[in-house]
Motif scaffolding. Structure first.
Motif, PDB file in Angstrom:
ATOM      1  N   LEU A   1       0.826  -1.214   0.000  1.00  0.00           N
ATOM      2  CA  LEU A   1       0.000   0.000   0.000  1.00  0.00           C
ATOM      3  C   LEU A   1       0.857   1.260   0.000  1.00  0.00           C
ATOM      4  CD1 LEU A   1      -2.919  -0.738   2.485  1.00  0.00           C
ATOM      5  CD2 LEU A   1      -3.125  -0.168   0.078  1.00  0.00           C
ATOM      6  N   ALA A   2       1.890   1.270   0.830  1.00  0.00           N
ATOM      7  CA  ALA A   2       2.766   2.449   0.893  1.00  0.00           C
ATOM      8  C   ALA A   2       3.526   2.641  -0.415  1.00  0.00           C
ATOM      9  CB  ALA A   2       3.739   2.310   2.059  1.00  0.00           C
TER      10      ALA A   2
ATOM     11  N   PRO B   1       0.365  13.504 -11.801  1.00  0.00           N
ATOM     12  CA  PRO B   1      -0.138  14.566 -10.922  1.00  0.00           C
ATOM     13  C   PRO B   1      -1.661  14.568 -10.786  1.00  0.00           C
ATOM     14  CG  PRO B   1       1.218  15.487 -12.696  1.00  0.00           C
ATOM     15  CD  PRO B   1       1.101  14.026 -12.934  1.00  0.00           C
ATOM     16  N   THR B   2      -2.368  14.023 -11.776  1.00  0.00           N
ATOM     17  CA  THR B   2      -3.825  14.011 -11.673  1.00  0.00           C
ATOM     18  C   THR B   2      -4.307  12.951 -10.683  1.00  0.00           C
ATOM     19  OG1 THR B   2      -4.027  12.480 -13.536  1.00  0.00           O
ATOM     20  CG2 THR B   2      -4.094  14.841 -14.033  1.00  0.00           C
ATOM     21  N   LEU B   3      -3.450  11.978 -10.365  1.00  0.00           N
ATOM     22  CA  LEU B   3      -3.816  10.928  -9.406  1.00  0.00           C
ATOM     23  C   LEU B   3      -3.190  11.149  -8.033  1.00  0.00           C
ATOM     24  CD1 LEU B   3      -3.641   7.734 -11.625  1.00  0.00           C
ATOM     25  CD2 LEU B   3      -5.654   8.944 -10.824  1.00  0.00           C
ATOM     26  N   GLU B   4      -2.822  12.392  -7.756  1.00  0.00           N
ATOM     27  CA  GLU B   4      -2.206  12.689  -6.467  1.00  0.00           C
ATOM     28  C   GLU B   4      -3.160  12.389  -5.311  1.00  0.00           C
ATOM     29  OE1 GLU B   4       0.052  16.366  -4.229  1.00  0.00           O
ATOM     30  OE2 GLU B   4      -0.596  16.599  -6.289  1.00  0.00           O
ATOM     31  N   TRP B   5      -4.437  12.635  -5.495  1.00  0.00           N
ATOM     32  CA  TRP B   5      -5.424  12.346  -4.446  1.00  0.00           C
ATOM     33  C   TRP B   5      -5.458  10.851  -4.135  1.00  0.00           C
ATOM     34  CZ3 TRP B   5      -9.331   8.984  -5.477  1.00  0.00           C
ATOM     35  CH2 TRP B   5      -9.574   8.697  -6.812  1.00  0.00           C
ATOM     36  N   ALA B   6      -5.304  10.012  -5.153  1.00  0.00           N
ATOM     37  CA  ALA B   6      -5.301   8.563  -4.929  1.00  0.00           C
ATOM     38  C   ALA B   6      -4.053   8.139  -4.166  1.00  0.00           C
ATOM     39  CB  ALA B   6      -5.392   7.823  -6.254  1.00  0.00           C
ATOM     40  N   GLY B   7      -2.927   8.768  -4.454  1.00  0.00           N
ATOM     41  CA  GLY B   7      -1.699   8.472  -3.726  1.00  0.00           C
ATOM     42  C   GLY B   7      -1.803   8.823  -2.257  1.00  0.00           C
ATOM     43  N   TRP B   8      -2.370  10.002  -1.973  1.00  0.00           N
ATOM     44  CA  TRP B   8      -2.552  10.403  -0.580  1.00  0.00           C
ATOM     45  C   TRP B   8      -3.557   9.497   0.130  1.00  0.00           C
ATOM     46  CZ3 TRP B   8       0.554  13.111   2.260  1.00  0.00           C
ATOM     47  CH2 TRP B   8       1.390  14.053   1.667  1.00  0.00           C
ATOM     48  N   THR B   9      -4.573   9.063  -0.600  1.00  0.00           N
ATOM     49  CA  THR B   9      -5.561   8.160  -0.010  1.00  0.00           C
ATOM     50  C   THR B   9      -4.931   6.821   0.346  1.00  0.00           C
ATOM     51  OG1 THR B   9      -7.297   9.224  -1.292  1.00  0.00           O
ATOM     52  CG2 THR B   9      -7.793   7.058  -0.379  1.00  0.00           C
ATOM     53  N   LEU B  10      -4.132   6.272  -0.576  1.00  0.00           N
ATOM     54  CA  LEU B  10      -3.451   5.012  -0.287  1.00  0.00           C
ATOM     55  C   LEU B  10      -2.450   5.159   0.853  1.00  0.00           C
ATOM     56  CD1 LEU B  10      -2.738   3.301  -3.724  1.00  0.00           C
ATOM     57  CD2 LEU B  10      -4.314   2.601  -1.933  1.00  0.00           C
ATOM     58  N   LEU B  11      -1.801   6.308   0.927  1.00  0.00           N
ATOM     59  CA  LEU B  11      -0.866   6.534   2.019  1.00  0.00           C
ATOM     60  C   LEU B  11      -1.596   6.584   3.360  1.00  0.00           C
ATOM     61  CD1 LEU B  11       2.131   6.941   2.538  1.00  0.00           C
ATOM     62  CD2 LEU B  11       1.778   9.380   2.300  1.00  0.00           C
ATOM     63  N   ALA B  12      -2.740   7.238   3.382  1.00  0.00           N
ATOM     64  CA  ALA B  12      -3.546   7.268   4.612  1.00  0.00           C
ATOM     65  C   ALA B  12      -4.060   5.870   4.956  1.00  0.00           C
ATOM     66  CB  ALA B  12      -4.711   8.233   4.443  1.00  0.00           C
ATOM     67  N   LEU B  13      -4.434   5.098   3.952  1.00  0.00           N
ATOM     68  CA  LEU B  13      -4.867   3.722   4.196  1.00  0.00           C
ATOM     69  C   LEU B  13      -3.733   2.862   4.738  1.00  0.00           C
ATOM     70  CD1 LEU B  13      -7.188   2.940   1.158  1.00  0.00           C
ATOM     71  CD2 LEU B  13      -7.826   3.141   3.558  1.00  0.00           C
ATOM     72  N   SER B  14      -2.518   3.097   4.268  1.00  0.00           N
ATOM     73  CA  SER B  14      -1.392   2.310   4.780  1.00  0.00           C
ATOM     74  C   SER B  14      -1.093   2.651   6.237  1.00  0.00           C
ATOM     75  CB  SER B  14      -0.145   2.501   3.901  1.00  0.00           C
ATOM     76  OG  SER B  14       0.351   3.811   4.002  1.00  0.00           O
ATOM     77  N   VAL B  15      -1.257   3.918   6.607  1.00  0.00           N
ATOM     78  CA  VAL B  15      -1.090   4.303   8.017  1.00  0.00           C
ATOM     79  C   VAL B  15      -2.165   3.639   8.871  1.00  0.00           C
ATOM     80  CG1 VAL B  15      -1.186   6.244   9.620  1.00  0.00           C
ATOM     81  CG2 VAL B  15       0.085   6.469   7.493  1.00  0.00           C
ATOM     82  N   ALA B  16      -3.395   3.659   8.385  1.00  0.00           N
ATOM     83  CA  ALA B  16      -4.479   2.998   9.118  1.00  0.00           C
ATOM     84  C   ALA B  16      -4.262   1.488   9.165  1.00  0.00           C
ATOM     85  CB  ALA B  16      -5.818   3.324   8.467  1.00  0.00           C
ATOM     86  N   ALA B  17      -3.709   0.921   8.100  1.00  0.00           N
ATOM     87  CA  ALA B  17      -3.474  -0.524   8.050  1.00  0.00           C
ATOM     88  C   ALA B  17      -2.422  -0.958   9.068  1.00  0.00           C
ATOM     89  CB  ALA B  17      -3.053  -0.944   6.648  1.00  0.00           C
TER      90      ALA B  17
END
Length: 88
Positions: free
Chosen positions: A43-44, A55-71
């Protein structure tokens, strides 16, 4: 946004996943520590790939990063609570 912040967060997530793997395998003697840690690291890594490549998928990258922290948190609590003992 500078790339240093997500890289540092991802490295901390990978470090926490490594600590989870060591704790689950060596200290708590649980089975699925490597599987949970591998999923967290994937995930990270996927989040960094999305942040760097498009750059258009930056929101998806931040979302996956937040999911990895939660994981990390969910994986640690889940293994501590419901982890299966390793075979001896």
């Amino acid at each position: 946004m500078p790339l240093i912040l997500p890289l540092v967060i991802a490295l901390l997530v990978v470090l926490a996943a490594t600590m989870l793997w060591v704790w689950a395998g060596s200290i708590a003697h649980l089975r699925d520590g490597a599987l949970v840690a591998s999923a967290i690291v994937l995930l990270a890594a996927a989040s960094i790939v999305l942040l760097v490549t498009d750059p258009t998928l930056e929101w998806a990258g931040w979302t996956l990063l937040a999911l990895s922290v939660a994981a990390v948190v969910i994986g640690w609590v889940g293994l501590a609570r419901w982890g299966r003992p390793a075979r001896r």
